[in-house]
Motif scaffolding. Structure first.
Motif: not given
Length: 370
Positions: A178-182, A318-319, A337-343, A345-349
């Motif tokens: 839920q936190l990462t979307g991964v 995690a940022p 930092d949810t905004a930086a973290g989203a980037q 986690w998207q890289a992992l995805k």
């Protein structure tokens, strides 16, 4: 063909060199069986044990942490990720509480007591996502600070390390997804106290310390040195006298993991059956995996990542928000930092961590760790 012959053939494939990558020159890699501590040392060495010595105890299991999670709640797998894998690493120091104190000794528990991986047994000291690239040639470990203030399904917003205590591995998986979307493919739980014995079985690991640090746990001397298991435990348990507190402690944990990978690779464990058996025996008593990560899957992962070595594993955090720490009621917490973290986690995805690291060159674990 018999099972024994199948296993020997699998080990032969592990020892065989991988065909060169189609794009760009690449130096020849050896020792890839020793993948990444936290899971890939776990994955690869456990696979070698299953293939070579039936007398080595099998790695224990945590059950199926995915079956109780509604399918609709789980993240989708990005097409770009291909056959990449994401493993949730849950680490515990069974002899230490949140402040690095020897809790089990105070309670009269034996010094070599194994971690209690049952629901409610303890909070996780370490939580990280280990990403194994689809091409088998790189990996990234992203640590999530244990005091991160995040939503935990069914329990509101609280510290991320409470998820394992409240609901075991299933809730830890749900919380991280839920936190990462991964999407998490497997779970590996590691007992750091037991992992110290793995360090001893390797003959120690080389760790460089820029400045001597002393506290009630002991003194870690400055300089590059070969640490045994107990010295390494002192190294990763210290935090109160480190400038960055828990953040520096987290980096030290990553540095220890990196040193184990490097040490195992340098020693070419596959060429030393006696030492390999000793390492795997200690490892088997220190880790637990989900039911879906049995011997066939372990061997498959080891084959896919047989060229991986320490230099190919990127360690990240995690940022963090600014400010990164604060209080919620009486609790000291960490804000992400949810905004930086989203980037990230998207890289992992997308199986493209290298591009994210290239855009954030200071984010990866450096050569010098406090």
């Amino acid at each position: 063909m018999s099972t024994v012959e199948d296993e020997r053939d699998g080990v032969g494939q592990l020892l065989a060199p991988r065909p060169a990558a189609p794009a760009g020159p690449r130096r020849r890699r050896r020792g890839g069986l020793v993948l990444a501590l936290a899971a890939v040392v776990v994955v690869a060495l456990a696979a070698a044990a299953a293939a070579l010595w039936s007398s080595v105890p099998a790695v224990g299991h945590l059950g199926d942490p995915f079956s109780s999670i509604p399918a609709a709640e789980r993240p989708a797998v990005a097409t770009a990720a291909g056959r990449a894998q994401n493993i949730l690493l849950i680490g515990s120091d069974s002899r230490a509480n949140g402040d690095g104190e020897d809790a089990s000794a105070a309670a009269g528990a034996p010094a070599d007591q194994e971690a209690d991986w049952t629901r409610g047994g303890q909070r996780s000291d370490v939580l990280a996502v280990l990403h194994l690239s689809a091409d088998g040639r790189s990996a990234a470990m992203v640590s999530i600070p244990r005091d991160s203030w995040v939503p935990v399904p069914g329990y509101g917003t609280t510290k991320v390390n409470a998820a394992f205590s409240y609901g075991g591995a299933p809730l830890a998986v749900r919380t991280v997804e839920q936190l990462t979307g991964v999407r998490i493919d497997h779970v590996v739980a590691i007992d750091f106290s037991g992992f110290a014995r793995v360090t001893d079985a390797l003959g120690g690991v080389r760790i460089c310390v820029p400045q001597a640090v002393s506290d009630h746990l002991g003194t870690v001397q400055a300089g590059c040195q070969v640490m045994d298991g107990q010295q390494a435990l002192t190294y990763v348990r210290q935090r109160k006298t480190l400038p960055g507190g828990d953040f520096d402690r987290e980096r030290r944990q990553q540095n220890w993991m990196r040193s184990v990978i490097a040490g195992a690779t340098d020693r070419d464990l596959l060429g030393d059956p006696v030492k390999l058996t000793a390492v795997v025996r200690e490892l088997a008593s220190s880790v637990r995996t989900d039911d879906g990560l049995g011997e066939p899957q372990l061997l498959s992962l080891a084959l896919a990542h047989r060229d991986l070595r320490a230099a190919d594993v990127t360690f990240l955090q995690a940022p963090l928000a600014d400010p990164a720490t604060g209080t919620e009621g009486s609790q000291s917490v960490v804000y992400l930092d949810t905004a930086a973290g989203a980037q990230l986690w998207q890289a992992l995805k997308d199986d493209d961590v290298a591009s994210w690291v290239g855009a954030h060159p200071g984010a990866a674990l450096g050569d010098t760790v406090r």
